[in-house]
Each structure stands twice: as C-alpha cells, then as structure tokens.
Design a protein around this motif. Structure first.
Motif, PDB file in Angstrom:
ATOM      1  N   ARG A  96      28.340  36.782  48.609  1.00 26.09           N
ATOM      2  CA  ARG A  96      27.899  37.688  47.424  1.00 26.09           C
ATOM      3  C   ARG A  96      28.840  38.904  48.413  1.00 26.09           C
ATOM      4  O   ARG A  96      27.346  39.782  48.365  1.00 26.09           O
ATOM      5  N   ASN A  97      29.545  39.136  48.669  1.00 24.28           N
ATOM      6  CA  ASN A  97      29.560  41.072  48.810  1.00 24.28           C
ATOM      7  C   ASN A  97      30.117  41.629  47.620  1.00 24.28           C
ATOM      8  O   ASN A  97      31.130  41.044  46.974  1.00 24.28           O
ATOM      9  N   PRO A  98      29.926  43.069  46.782  1.00 24.07           N
ATOM     10  CA  PRO A  98      30.276  43.086  46.289  1.00 24.07           C
ATOM     11  C   PRO A  98      31.216  43.689  46.228  1.00 24.07           C
ATOM     12  O   PRO A  98      32.033  44.374  47.018  1.00 24.07           O
ATOM     13  N   PHE A  99      32.124  44.677  45.654  1.00 28.89           N
ATOM     14  CA  PHE A  99      33.709  44.478  45.078  1.00 28.89           C
ATOM     15  C   PHE A  99      33.860  46.413  45.735  1.00 28.89           C
ATOM     16  O   PHE A  99      34.733  46.372  46.227  1.00 28.89           O
ATOM     17  N   THR A 100      32.470  47.237  45.746  1.00 30.59           N
ATOM     18  CA  THR A 100      32.956  47.765  46.317  1.00 30.59           C
ATOM     19  C   THR A 100      32.096  48.605  47.927  1.00 30.59           C
ATOM     20  O   THR A 100      32.529  49.182  49.166  1.00 30.59           O
ATOM     21  N   ALA A 101      32.490  46.497  48.510  1.00 37.66           N
ATOM     22  CA  ALA A 101      32.254  47.393  50.541  1.00 37.66           C
ATOM     23  C   ALA A 101      32.963  47.145  50.634  1.00 37.66           C
ATOM     24  O   ALA A 101      34.331  47.748  50.602  1.00 37.66           O
ATOM     25  N   GLU A 102      33.143  46.950  51.943  1.00 36.17           N
ATOM     26  CA  GLU A 102      33.816  47.505  53.222  1.00 36.17           C
ATOM     27  C   GLU A 102      35.363  47.078  52.623  1.00 36.17           C
ATOM     28  O   GLU A 102      35.371  45.423  52.399  1.00 36.17           O
ATOM     29  N   PRO A 103      36.181  46.965  52.431  1.00 30.70           N
ATOM     30  CA  PRO A 103      37.757  46.377  51.417  1.00 30.70           C
ATOM     31  C   PRO A 103      38.097  45.158  52.316  1.00 30.70           C
ATOM     32  O   PRO A 103      39.046  44.442  51.821  1.00 30.70           O
ATOM     33  N   THR A 104      37.841  44.993  54.008  1.00 31.16           N
ATOM     34  CA  THR A 104      38.645  43.757  54.400  1.00 31.16           C
ATOM     35  C   THR A 104      37.597  42.760  54.118  1.00 31.16           C
ATOM     36  O   THR A 104      38.422  41.530  53.729  1.00 31.16           O
ATOM     37  N   SER A 105      36.604  42.898  53.749  1.00 27.31           N
ATOM     38  CA  SER A 105      36.002  41.597  53.382  1.00 27.31           C
ATOM     39  C   SER A 105      35.960  41.291  52.035  1.00 27.31           C
ATOM     40  O   SER A 105      36.111  40.448  51.768  1.00 27.31           O
ATOM     41  N   VAL A 106      36.119  42.651  51.058  1.00 23.58           N
ATOM     42  CA  VAL A 106      36.819  42.774  49.745  1.00 23.58           C
ATOM     43  C   VAL A 106      37.804  41.821  48.982  1.00 23.58           C
ATOM     44  O   VAL A 106      37.920  40.924  49.261  1.00 23.58           O
ATOM     45  N   LYS A 108      39.202  39.338  51.542  1.00 21.31           N
ATOM     46  CA  LYS A 108      39.308  38.342  52.125  1.00 21.31           C
ATOM     47  C   LYS A 108      38.459  37.378  51.150  1.00 21.31           C
ATOM     48  O   LYS A 108      38.762  36.360  51.125  1.00 21.31           O
ATOM     49  N   ASP A 109      37.319  37.842  50.405  1.00 17.49           N
ATOM     50  CA  ASP A 109      36.502  37.427  49.366  1.00 17.49           C
ATOM     51  C   ASP A 109      37.254  36.518  48.685  1.00 17.49           C
ATOM     52  O   ASP A 109      37.560  35.340  48.550  1.00 17.49           O
ATOM     53  N   TRP A 110      37.737  38.163  48.044  1.00 15.49           N
ATOM     54  CA  TRP A 110      39.342  37.672  47.062  1.00 15.49           C
ATOM     55  C   TRP A 110      40.519  36.671  47.225  1.00 15.49           C
ATOM     56  O   TRP A 110      40.473  35.213  46.304  1.00 15.49           O
ATOM     57  N   ASP A 111      40.286  36.414  48.217  1.00 16.85           N
ATOM     58  CA  ASP A 111      42.086  35.072  48.656  1.00 16.85           C
ATOM     59  C   ASP A 111      40.947  33.646  49.214  1.00 16.85           C
ATOM     60  O   ASP A 111      42.039  33.191  48.608  1.00 16.85           O
ATOM     61  N   ASP A 112      40.571  33.909  49.380  1.00 16.82           N
ATOM     62  CA  ASP A 112      40.044  32.306  50.704  1.00 16.82           C
ATOM     63  C   ASP A 112      38.467  32.176  48.967  1.00 16.82           C
ATOM     64  O   ASP A 112      39.328  30.902  48.679  1.00 16.82           O
ATOM     65  N   ILE A 113      38.096  32.625  47.707  1.00 15.34           N
ATOM     66  CA  ILE A 113      37.297  32.030  46.881  1.00 15.34           C
ATOM     67  C   ILE A 113      39.046  31.816  45.650  1.00 15.34           C
ATOM     68  O   ILE A 113      38.731  30.567  45.432  1.00 15.34           O
ATOM     69  N   ILE A 114      39.215  32.552  45.445  1.00 13.36           N
ATOM     70  CA  ILE A 114      40.296  32.456  45.034  1.00 13.36           C
ATOM     71  C   ILE A 114      40.996  31.469  45.187  1.00 13.36           C
ATOM     72  O   ILE A 114      41.468  30.111  44.065  1.00 13.36           O
ATOM     73  N   ALA A 115      41.216  30.877  46.313  1.00 15.87           N
ATOM     74  CA  ALA A 115      42.470  29.685  46.865  1.00 15.87           C
ATOM     75  C   ALA A 115      41.356  28.357  46.438  1.00 15.87           C
ATOM     76  O   ALA A 115      42.466  27.172  46.274  1.00 15.87           O
ATOM     77  N   ILE A 116      40.358  29.034  46.788  1.00 17.68           N
ATOM     78  CA  ILE A 116      39.290  27.067  46.790  1.00 17.68           C
ATOM     79  C   ILE A 116      38.950  27.200  45.482  1.00 17.68           C
ATOM     80  O   ILE A 116      39.233  25.764  45.207  1.00 17.68           O
ATOM     81  N   ASN A 117      38.289  27.865  45.065  1.00 21.47           N
ATOM     82  CA  ASN A 117      38.300  27.955  43.308  1.00 21.47           C
ATOM     83  C   ASN A 117      38.782  27.559  42.087  1.00 21.47           C
ATOM     84  O   ASN A 117      38.590  26.382  41.568  1.00 21.47           O
ATOM     85  N   LEU A 118      39.917  28.163  42.584  1.00 22.68           N
ATOM     86  CA  LEU A 118      40.694  28.740  41.028  1.00 22.68           C
ATOM     87  C   LEU A 118      42.257  27.423  41.443  1.00 22.68           C
ATOM     88  O   LEU A 118      42.324  26.169  41.144  1.00 22.68           O
TER      89      LEU A 118
END
Length: 255
Positions: A96-106, A108-118
């Motif tokens: 639940r990190n927004p796109f405007t959160a600290e870049p490192t977490s953003v 990581k969220d993108w890489d992990d979520i896309i890797a698993i979900n899609l």
C-alpha cells in the motif's frame, strides 16, 4: 455427481486465503488437487486437511516468479497426478505504498508485485499449456475490482496495474486458446478477509469503512465466497463461457 470428478486441478497460492478455499472446494467436488505455494509447509498442511476430509490432494513448493521452476513443477505434477485439466492462477501479493512514496520502496513494490501477480500468472500458465490443450482444460485467473479501477484507498499502483494485466491476459488467452477447447476466465474479488490484508483490517478501520460504504451487501467477503464462482468456471456448467470475469465484490462496482 460431483461437478469436478475426474479433473486434476492446480491451484497456486493455495496455502492460505482464497487459494486454500478454492482447493478445498474443488476437492469436495471430486477433483484431485495440486496445492502449489511458495510456503511449502503451509501448502502441505492445507493438502493434509483435504485428505483428512476424504479428498485427494498433494502439495508442491513453487516460487511462481521462477520460470524454470514452473516448468519443473508442471512435469512433477504430470508424473505424480496425471494430466492437468484445471489451472487456477491465484498467487499474488499487495502493498500500500503510493507512487509518491520513497523511490526505493516504489521500485521494489513494482518489481515484486508485477513479478508475482502478472509474470507469475504467465509463467505458470505457459508451463501447463500443453497439458491444458491436451485436456481441453479450463484456466481461472484471480483478478480484482482493481482489474477495472484504482480503489479509493491507499494502494500501490503496481497492484492495480498487475490486476488490469491479469484481465487483459485472460481475454487474450481466451481469444487464442478457444480453438483448442480451452476456456479462460477470471474472478474479480472485492475486499476478502484473508491473511494478505489481516494487518490492514486490524489497524485501519477507516479504510475498511471506505470499502463497506461502497459495498451494497454491507460486509467484507470470505474466501469461501470465491469458491462458488471458481467451481462454476472450472466445471461444465460454464461450458460456453470464456473471456469473462465473474465479479464477487458484494456489488462494489455498482456504486
């Protein structure tokens, strides 16, 4: 006669929540179930529960982001259980990190979520494709209300993107695989009470209120609320249904 008798079903993310409920529901309807999850211990516990209830189940450890491992699991399932005729792509995560959160977490969220979900949905489906074509099988992908919208709560845009992608993937495969007799559909859950969102439900009542104010049925869903649609889409009851998404969201999208 059980609706899924003589079927062999693979369910990813089957150690808990929606996946665990679907696996148990399929077993009750006569399917032999392969419970696949990155958490090998919990997957085996879920499989054992099914066996104790009189069903047929085996567990397999798998990280769906690893394409070669998906191929290996497809071979193991074929050797141990037989030809797969039902695949449920349920494995997924959310943050639940927004796109405007600290870049490192953003990032990581993108890489992990896309890797698993899609990508994970792609990897597992491709690994079992030959078997599903041979059996004229059924694929059930777990989408979301966020296959259509970005809900008005703190939520990672990667999750919304991934679930839009799952719906697009569902429709693309339905169009391509129909000539082989393979049906491809999705389910779109709303807020379902699972371990994936347990912390948020416990610590953020305002967020839950947003969901409830937007849900005509006035309650959060349970994993068992997804079992009926999953059985329908895997069974011959839906023999002329493909490329569709069955919403199980308590009416969320009507308001």
């Amino acid at each position: 006669m059980p609706l899924l008798e003589d079927h062999i079903a693979v369910v990813t993310g089957a150690a808990s929540g929606i996946g665990r409920a679907i696996a148990a529901g399929y077993a009750r309807e006569g399917a032999q179930v392969a419970l696949v999850d990155v958490n090998a211990k919990a997957a085996e516990e879920a499989a054992q529960e099914i066996r104790e209830a009189g069903g047929r189940a085996a567990s397999f450890a798998l990280d769906v982001t690893k394409r070669e491992d998906c191929i290996a699991i497809a071979k193991r399932v074929a050797a141990q259980l037989g030809p797969v005729s039902i695949l449920v792509n349920n494995a997924g995560i959310n943050r639940r990190n927004p796109f405007t959160a600290e870049p490192t977490s953003v990032f990581k969220d993108w890489d992990d979520i896309i890797a698993i979900n899609l990508n994970g949905t792609f990897n597992v489906t491709h690994a079992f494709l030959d078997a599903l074509r041979a059996t004229k099988g059924r694929i059930v992908n777990i989408g979301s209300i966020q296959s259509f919208m970005h809900v008005r709560t703190p939520n990672s845009p990667a999750y919304t993107t991934s679930k839009h992608g799952v719906l697009g993937f569902t429709r693309a495969l339905a169009a391509e695989l129909g000539k082989y007799g393979v049906r491809v559909n999705a389910i779109g859950p709303g807020l379902i009470e699972t371990p994936l969102n347990a912390q948020v439900r416990a610590n953020d009542p305002d967020l839950i209120k947003i969901f409830m104010d937007h849900t005509p049925l006035g309650r959060a869903g349970k994993p068992e609320d997804i079992v009926g649609p999953a059985i329908f889409l895997a069974s011959d009851l839906s023999s002329y249904v493909t490329g569709s998404i069955v919403m199980a969201d308590g009416g969320y999208r009507t308001i």
